[in-house]
Design a protein around this motif. Structure first.
Motif, PDB file in Angstrom:
ATOM      1  N   LEU A   1      31.053  35.845  33.745  1.00 43.93           N
ATOM      2  CA  LEU A   1      31.499  36.978  34.560  1.00 43.93           C
ATOM      3  C   LEU A   1      33.005  37.193  34.444  1.00 43.93           C
ATOM      4  O   LEU A   1      33.490  38.329  34.499  1.00 43.93           O
ATOM      5  CB  LEU A   1      31.135  36.751  36.026  1.00 43.93           C
TER       6      LEU A   1
ATOM      7  N   LEU B   1      29.626  32.019  36.172  1.00 43.22           N
ATOM      8  CA  LEU B   1      30.956  32.424  36.630  1.00 43.22           C
ATOM      9  C   LEU B   1      31.919  32.595  35.457  1.00 43.22           C
ATOM     10  O   LEU B   1      32.728  33.530  35.435  1.00 43.22           O
ATOM     11  CB  LEU B   1      31.513  31.394  37.605  1.00 43.22           C
TER      12      LEU B   1
ATOM     13  N   ALA C   1      35.422  40.262  39.602  1.00 41.57           N
ATOM     14  CA  ALA C   1      35.724  40.233  41.036  1.00 41.57           C
ATOM     15  C   ALA C   1      34.596  39.612  41.849  1.00 41.57           C
ATOM     16  O   ALA C   1      34.807  39.185  42.989  1.00 41.57           O
ATOM     17  CB  ALA C   1      36.004  41.647  41.535  1.00 41.57           C
ATOM     18  N   TRP C   2      33.397  39.549  41.278  1.00 38.72           N
ATOM     19  CA  TRP C   2      32.263  38.985  41.995  1.00 38.72           C
ATOM     20  C   TRP C   2      32.318  37.464  42.058  1.00 38.72           C
ATOM     21  O   TRP C   2      31.562  36.849  42.817  1.00 38.72           O
ATOM     22  CB  TRP C   2      30.950  39.412  41.332  1.00 38.72           C
ATOM     23  N   ARG C   3      33.201  36.851  41.282  1.00 38.90           N
ATOM     24  CA  ARG C   3      33.198  35.390  41.224  1.00 38.90           C
ATOM     25  C   ARG C   3      33.552  34.751  42.560  1.00 38.90           C
ATOM     26  O   ARG C   3      32.924  33.772  42.973  1.00 38.90           O
ATOM     27  CB  ARG C   3      34.185  34.914  40.142  1.00 38.90           C
TER      28      ARG C   3
ATOM     29  N   LEU D   1      33.318  42.972  36.638  1.00 38.64           N
ATOM     30  CA  LEU D   1      32.403  42.019  37.259  1.00 38.64           C
ATOM     31  C   LEU D   1      33.092  40.712  37.641  1.00 38.64           C
ATOM     32  O   LEU D   1      32.547  39.924  38.415  1.00 38.64           O
ATOM     33  CB  LEU D   1      31.228  41.720  36.322  1.00 38.64           C
TER      34      LEU D   1
ATOM     35  N   PRO E   1      33.278  35.836  45.879  1.00 35.85           N
ATOM     36  CA  PRO E   1      32.197  35.786  46.880  1.00 35.85           C
ATOM     37  C   PRO E   1      31.027  34.919  46.445  1.00 35.85           C
ATOM     38  O   PRO E   1      30.400  34.250  47.274  1.00 35.85           O
ATOM     39  CB  PRO E   1      31.776  37.254  47.032  1.00 35.85           C
ATOM     40  N   LEU E   2      30.730  34.896  45.142  1.00 40.40           N
ATOM     41  CA  LEU E   2      29.633  34.057  44.652  1.00 40.40           C
ATOM     42  C   LEU E   2      29.932  32.578  44.866  1.00 40.40           C
ATOM     43  O   LEU E   2      29.041  31.795  45.223  1.00 40.40           O
ATOM     44  CB  LEU E   2      29.377  34.329  43.171  1.00 40.40           C
TER      45      LEU E   2
END
Length: 349
Positions: free
Chosen positions: A283, A280, A291-293, A289, A295-296
């Motif tokens: 990222l 994280l 923005a993916w943190r 990328l 939802p992850l």
């Protein structure tokens, strides 16, 4: 720059400590001699059966750096068999290790130590998982000027205490404060300390030593924050014994599962969470990328818990689901307990 060097040093230290715990077992060894170069005994395997020395002896810089990187990263063999299973088949990894496949994989404790050192090194280097910039430039920051002034005041107080022959306990506390403040000044990035509502008035719990410690912590919030961060780094291993009893409760009536099984489960799970936080943080520095943190954060931990529970304990879908929900609550409670411990250590330390 200094933070990056410190982070790299932490990472190397973590790898070397993990390697000291994780012996070289189940890994490829080089060609040896007919006799041990240390004691002269005849060699029939990769190590002398008499004195235990490895038959692989070298005198080249290339081999030296190979051994160095291998000691830190377990470069050959086990790490590359362990990490894919840890991320994508955690239940299988846990079950296989518990049931005897020890030489094939990095042991849970060694992996945990390395992942924790890697996590804190990453936080120092590239920043926290949620936030902007390195650890020293997040929303709660150390004020270098204020810390320097506090350090000067503490040193003056220490000199006065030593001059008048104050009790040893007071002198020891002043010295400890001075050492902690010196370290905090080195870590401070120069940004202002975020607004903190300080408790006003006297603190009176009826225990003079505790009252004094609490008052000192309230008057020095930056120092308390630094101590908590430092203790989180030092005492992260405490998450393992705190968690094991709660996992045992999930299987209290399943006698085929031993406390050892739960310890392996917890340690591999915490290793994954540490490496997940590293991912994280990375990222967060990769632009789009980042923005993916979010939802992850909401999807990866429960999914990993579910599949690790289902695979490690060989249980059904519903049994794994309700235990995953319970484990999420347990994890939250464990973090609260760990935070309280860090706060207590920061106040009284």
């Amino acid at each position: 720059m200094a933070g990056g060097i410190e982070a790299a040093g932490d990472l190397v230290t973590g790898g070397l400590i993990a390697r000291a715990i994780e012996p070289e077992a189940g890994e490829h060894g080089g060609e040896g001699q007919a006799h041990c170069l240390n004691c002269g005994a005849q060699v029939i395997s990769r190590h002398c059966h008499d004195c235990g020395q490895s038959v692989r002896v070298h005198r080249t810089l290339t081999a030296f750096w190979h051994d160095f990187t291998h000691s830190i990263l377990h470069f050959e063999g086990k790490i590359w068999r362990t990490l894919p299973l840890l991320f994508f088949r955690p239940g299988q990894l846990t079950r296989r290790y518990v049931h005897g496949e020890r030489a094939r994989f990095v042991s849970p404790l060694a992996l945990f130590l390395f992942s924790v050192f890697l996590m804190f090194a990453t936080f120092s280097w590239v920043g926290m998982p949620i936030g902007s910039g390195p650890a020293g430039t997040n929303s709660v920051r150390l004020d270098k000027a204020a810390l320097s002034a506090e350090l000067a005041k503490t040193k003056s107080k220490l000199a006065s205490l030593e001059k008048v022959g104050a009790p040893k306990v007071e002198i020891a506390r002043a010295r400890e404060d001075a050492r902690n403040l010196e370290a905090a000044v080195k870590l401070a990035a120069g940004a202002s300390l975020s607004d903190l509502e300080l408790v006003k008035g006297d603190i009176d719990l009826g225990i003079p030593e505790l009252d004094a410690a609490l008052k000192h912590a309230v008057e020095n919030p930056a120092l308390l924050l630094y101590k908590m961060q430092s203790n989180a780094y030092k005492f992260s291993w405490a998450l393992i014994p705190i968690s094991i009893p709660f996992v045992w409760l999930l299987f209290a009536f399943r006698r085929q599962f031993k406390p050892y099984d739960h310890a392996i489960f917890v340690t591999y799970s915490l290793s994954f969470m540490s490496l997940f936080l590293v991912l994280l943080s990375v990222l967060g520095r990769l632009g789009p990328l980042a923005a993916w943190r979010v939802p992850l954060i909401f999807l990866a931990p429960p999914a990993h818990m579910f599949f690790q529970l289902r695979g490690a304990y060989q249980i059904g879908l519903f049994a794994a689901f309700w235990r995953t929900m319970a484990l999420l609550i347990i994890a939250f409670f464990v973090l609260i307990v760990f935070g309280i411990i860090l706060l207590a250590l920061g106040v009284t330390g």
